[in-house]
Design a protein around this motif. Sequence first.
Motif, PDB file in Angstrom:
ATOM      1  N   VAL A 337       1.321  -1.397   0.105  1.00 19.18           N
ATOM      2  CA  VAL A 337      -0.009   0.102   0.144  1.00 19.18           C
ATOM      3  C   VAL A 337       0.722   1.026   0.187  1.00 19.18           C
ATOM      4  CG1 VAL A 337      -1.980   1.678   1.413  1.00 19.18           C
ATOM      5  CG2 VAL A 337      -1.509  -1.178   1.181  1.00 19.18           C
ATOM      6  N   ASP A 338       1.023   1.886  -0.802  1.00 19.77           N
ATOM      7  CA  ASP A 338       1.786   2.780  -1.063  1.00 19.77           C
ATOM      8  C   ASP A 338       1.997   3.878  -2.497  1.00 19.77           C
ATOM      9  OD1 ASP A 338       3.959   4.515  -0.923  1.00 19.77           O
ATOM     10  OD2 ASP A 338       5.425   2.906  -0.741  1.00 19.77           O
ATOM     11  N   PHE A 339       2.352   4.731  -3.086  1.00 15.09           N
ATOM     12  CA  PHE A 339       2.537   5.478  -3.662  1.00 15.09           C
ATOM     13  C   PHE A 339       3.231   5.017  -4.720  1.00 15.09           C
ATOM     14  CE2 PHE A 339       1.782   8.667  -0.303  1.00 15.09           C
ATOM     15  CZ  PHE A 339       0.503   9.402  -0.430  1.00 15.09           C
ATOM     16  N   LEU A 340       3.007   4.734  -6.351  1.00 14.94           N
ATOM     17  CA  LEU A 340       3.079   4.384  -6.986  1.00 14.94           C
ATOM     18  C   LEU A 340       5.284   4.926  -7.602  1.00 14.94           C
ATOM     19  CD1 LEU A 340       3.759   2.457  -9.649  1.00 14.94           C
ATOM     20  CD2 LEU A 340       2.384   4.173 -10.674  1.00 14.94           C
ATOM     21  N   GLY A 341       5.132   6.633  -7.146  1.00 18.12           N
ATOM     22  CA  GLY A 341       6.193   6.839  -6.757  1.00 18.12           C
ATOM     23  C   GLY A 341       6.566   7.635  -8.393  1.00 18.12           C
ATOM     24  N   GLY A 342       8.150   7.918  -8.380  1.00 18.65           N
ATOM     25  CA  GLY A 342       8.599   8.114 -10.003  1.00 18.65           C
ATOM     26  C   GLY A 342       8.062   9.385 -10.506  1.00 18.65           C
ATOM     27  N   GLU A 343       8.442   9.460 -11.175  1.00 20.38           N
ATOM     28  CA  GLU A 343       7.253  10.842 -12.717  1.00 20.38           C
ATOM     29  C   GLU A 343       5.878  10.560 -11.613  1.00 20.38           C
ATOM     30  OE1 GLU A 343       5.757   9.987 -16.602  1.00 20.38           O
ATOM     31  OE2 GLU A 343       6.609   7.908 -16.367  1.00 20.38           O
ATOM     32  N   PHE A 344       5.040   9.669 -11.129  1.00 20.10           N
ATOM     33  CA  PHE A 344       4.186   9.337 -11.250  1.00 20.10           C
ATOM     34  C   PHE A 344       3.455  10.589  -9.437  1.00 20.10           C
ATOM     35  CE2 PHE A 344       3.383   6.658 -14.153  1.00 20.10           C
ATOM     36  CZ  PHE A 344       2.677   6.885 -14.939  1.00 20.10           C
ATOM     37  N   GLY A 345       5.006  11.244  -8.583  1.00 20.88           N
ATOM     38  CA  GLY A 345       5.225  10.907  -7.134  1.00 20.88           C
ATOM     39  C   GLY A 345       3.781  10.492  -6.254  1.00 20.88           C
ATOM     40  N   LYS A 346       2.817  11.746  -5.983  1.00 18.37           N
ATOM     41  CA  LYS A 346       1.736  10.809  -5.650  1.00 18.37           C
ATOM     42  C   LYS A 346       0.627  11.289  -5.309  1.00 18.37           C
ATOM     43  CE  LYS A 346       3.594  12.109  -0.339  1.00 18.37           C
ATOM     44  NZ  LYS A 346       3.887  12.448   0.730  1.00 18.37           N
ATOM     45  N   GLU A 347       0.585  11.214  -7.081  1.00 17.67           N
ATOM     46  CA  GLU A 347      -0.768  11.477  -8.154  1.00 17.67           C
ATOM     47  C   GLU A 347      -1.089  10.195  -8.045  1.00 17.67           C
ATOM     48  OE1 GLU A 347       0.877  13.514 -11.099  1.00 17.67           O
ATOM     49  OE2 GLU A 347      -0.477  14.694  -9.854  1.00 17.67           O
ATOM     50  N   VAL A 348      -0.898   8.831  -8.529  1.00 17.86           N
ATOM     51  CA  VAL A 348      -1.075   7.087  -8.899  1.00 17.86           C
ATOM     52  C   VAL A 348      -0.573   6.529  -7.308  1.00 17.86           C
ATOM     53  CG1 VAL A 348      -1.526   5.270  -9.706  1.00 17.86           C
ATOM     54  CG2 VAL A 348      -1.154   7.670 -10.701  1.00 17.86           C
ATOM     55  N   VAL A 349      -1.770   5.571  -6.424  1.00 16.26           N
ATOM     56  CA  VAL A 349      -1.749   4.645  -5.521  1.00 16.26           C
ATOM     57  C   VAL A 349      -1.608   3.634  -5.863  1.00 16.26           C
ATOM     58  CG1 VAL A 349      -2.188   4.582  -3.064  1.00 16.26           C
ATOM     59  CG2 VAL A 349      -2.668   6.512  -4.029  1.00 16.26           C
ATOM     60  N   ILE A 350      -1.057   2.618  -5.184  1.00 13.69           N
ATOM     61  CA  ILE A 350      -0.900   1.428  -5.788  1.00 13.69           C
ATOM     62  C   ILE A 350      -1.462   0.407  -4.138  1.00 13.69           C
ATOM     63  CG2 ILE A 350      -0.252   1.750  -7.452  1.00 13.69           C
ATOM     64  CD1 ILE A 350       2.718   0.271  -6.111  1.00 13.69           C
ATOM     65  N   ALA A 351      -1.907  -0.530  -4.561  1.00  9.18           N
ATOM     66  CA  ALA A 351      -2.622  -1.362  -3.047  1.00  9.18           C
ATOM     67  C   ALA A 351      -2.735  -3.150  -4.147  1.00  9.18           C
ATOM     68  CB  ALA A 351      -3.790  -0.803  -2.523  1.00  9.18           C
ATOM     69  N   GLY A 352      -1.862  -4.019  -3.271  1.00 10.75           N
ATOM     70  CA  GLY A 352      -1.793  -4.986  -3.737  1.00 10.75           C
ATOM     71  C   GLY A 352      -1.097  -5.819  -3.073  1.00 10.75           C
ATOM     72  N   GLY A 353      -0.478  -7.131  -3.716  1.00  9.94           N
ATOM     73  CA  GLY A 353      -0.281  -8.210  -2.638  1.00  9.94           C
ATOM     74  C   GLY A 353      -1.243  -8.898  -1.653  1.00  9.94           C
ATOM     75  N   PHE A 354      -1.993  -8.830  -1.917  1.00 10.87           N
ATOM     76  CA  PHE A 354      -3.419  -9.047  -0.164  1.00 10.87           C
ATOM     77  C   PHE A 354      -2.883 -10.619   0.235  1.00 10.87           C
ATOM     78  CE2 PHE A 354      -4.642  -5.320  -1.564  1.00 10.87           C
ATOM     79  CZ  PHE A 354      -5.037  -3.703  -0.241  1.00 10.87           C
ATOM     80  N   SER A 355      -1.858 -11.338  -0.663  1.00  8.89           N
ATOM     81  CA  SER A 355      -1.526 -12.667   0.233  1.00  8.89           C
ATOM     82  C   SER A 355      -2.310 -13.677   1.134  1.00  8.89           C
ATOM     83  CB  SER A 355      -0.050 -12.432   1.069  1.00  8.89           C
ATOM     84  OG  SER A 355       0.421 -11.354  -0.026  1.00  8.89           O
ATOM     85  N   GLY A 356      -3.624 -13.592   0.065  1.00 10.92           N
ATOM     86  CA  GLY A 356      -4.864 -14.185   1.211  1.00 10.92           C
ATOM     87  C   GLY A 356      -5.186 -13.922   1.977  1.00 10.92           C
ATOM     88  N   HIS A 357      -4.741 -12.775   2.640  1.00 13.55           N
ATOM     89  CA  HIS A 357      -6.078 -12.076   3.196  1.00 13.55           C
ATOM     90  C   HIS A 357      -6.471 -10.657   4.303  1.00 13.55           C
ATOM     91  CE1 HIS A 357      -2.489 -10.206   5.668  1.00 13.55           C
ATOM     92  NE2 HIS A 357      -1.585 -10.964   4.928  1.00 13.55           N
ATOM     93  N   GLY A 358      -6.116 -10.625   2.393  1.00 13.36           N
ATOM     94  CA  GLY A 358      -6.481  -9.216   3.037  1.00 13.36           C
ATOM     95  C   GLY A 358      -8.328  -8.641   2.719  1.00 13.36           C
ATOM     96  N   PHE A 359      -9.965  -9.793   2.388  1.00 10.56           N
ATOM     97  CA  PHE A 359     -10.556  -9.200   2.281  1.00 10.56           C
ATOM     98  C   PHE A 359     -11.131  -8.293   3.577  1.00 10.56           C
ATOM     99  CE2 PHE A 359     -14.978  -9.776   0.908  1.00 10.56           C
ATOM    100  CZ  PHE A 359     -14.592  -9.771  -0.239  1.00 10.56           C
ATOM    101  N   LYS A 360     -10.761  -9.422   4.552  1.00  5.82           N
ATOM    102  CA  LYS A 360     -11.760  -8.258   5.575  1.00  5.82           C
ATOM    103  C   LYS A 360     -10.655  -7.381   5.818  1.00  5.82           C
ATOM    104  CE  LYS A 360      -8.032 -11.356   8.569  1.00  5.82           C
ATOM    105  NZ  LYS A 360      -7.591 -11.298   7.588  1.00  5.82           N
ATOM    106  N   MET A 361     -10.168  -6.475   5.623  1.00  4.85           N
ATOM    107  CA  MET A 361     -10.241  -5.691   5.584  1.00  4.85           C
ATOM    108  C   MET A 361     -10.006  -4.594   4.119  1.00  4.85           C
ATOM    109  SD  MET A 361      -6.273  -5.955   7.730  1.00  4.85           S
ATOM    110  CE  MET A 361      -5.267  -7.678   7.100  1.00  4.85           C
ATOM    111  N   GLY A 362     -10.735  -4.942   3.822  1.00  2.00           N
ATOM    112  CA  GLY A 362     -11.069  -4.129   2.512  1.00  2.00           C
ATOM    113  C   GLY A 362     -11.757  -2.675   2.483  1.00  2.00           C
TER     114      GLY A 362
END
Length: 415
Positions: A337-362
């Motif tokens: 859960v982080d900013f994509l960074g680079g040329e996008f800075g804080k304009e693009v946020v990414i969230a992934g890799g929930f590794s089979g235990h993220g749904f409850k925290m949606g």
Amino acid sequence: MEFSGDRFDVVVVGAGIMGSCTAYEAAKRGQKVLLLEQFDFLHHLGSSHGESRTIRATYPEAYYASMVLESYRLWEAAQSEIGYRVLTKTPHLDIGPASDKRLQCVIANCEPNSINSQILHRSQLHDMFSGAFQLPDQWMGVATNVGGVIKPTKAVAMFQALAIRRGVVLRDRMEVKDIERDEEGGGIWVSAAGGDRFWGRKCVVTVGAWMKKLVKAVTGRVLPIQPLHTTVCYWKIKEGHEKEFSPETGFPTFASYGEPHIYGTPSLEFPGLIKIAMDGGHPCDPDRRDWRSGSGALVDSVIPWIEQVLEGRVEAGKPVMKQDCMYSMTPDGDFIVDFLGGEFGKEVVIAGGFSGHGFKMGPVVGRILAELAIHGEAAGFELKHFRVGRFEEDPKGNAKEFEDQVSSHVSRNHE
């Protein structure tokens, strides 16, 4: 490329549980929001479908409990707003060898997070759950009252309905192929395969098992996310024991530590059946899954566990029903859960890799992502464990107290 004509404050890419919650939370904060999905809404090709996910606050890692407890509150609030329920409350039970490091960490993390827990030895656990569990020698359990079963497809539909009420625009069959900065006016251009283009001040990307592919296509950066094809199994409860496994009689969601790592839910989805499955799966390409593959060890490893722990109550010959799903694993099993960074800075946020235990925290992840997109920070949440940059510092990611028992291809519950 065709510009849609509308401009949005936040464009959310991916309409599974994380994206749907993010769209809802951003709209609650007064934003004009677009939610895009590459397939049909409520499809069964990713990680946000099916009959059940568990919710539990017990974790070997100390940093998840507060997120689960806040998410529990947000689940209740969303249900109150929509007028129906997607979460059935139950107790939760963790069991395993008393020497297991992960189980020891689970127990140690309860008190600091104000989780009421009860440590149970074999006879106590046998009595508490009507004899359903028969623990082997040198095993123990810890029971808490923070458990439950979530109906995932219904839950995603709930958050999409709540988002629509707040003015969110939903578009499915929109496969995003590119994300670019608007060099002239600022903001972000999101381009779909069919030629549609959408403009947003900010963008949030929550595309599950497709995260690695999309981020690589946009930036050339390779995120350490490995999709896994997994199989969930339902087993027949022996005649006369059905009530023992129902949520009405207090049967818990459960996780069994050690090898294999097993998890399950009360008998809820299908009468007379109980979900019992092994964590894990086979590496896959989300666009080229071999649906014919046998589930192998994911089934075979469950049989002796049932015979030993649920002796005489569940038919262990073979599952009577199987369902396919996907995990998106990181090397340490923690979220990104982080900013994509680079040329996008804080304009693009990414969230992934929930590794089979993220749904409850949606719900809580959706709140975090909305605040990161709108304000550039999520007040009240410590996100250092979810930084994408941790893998540049150490390819294994976050160090764990139970390091020797962590595998990059094993999650910590299909949730």
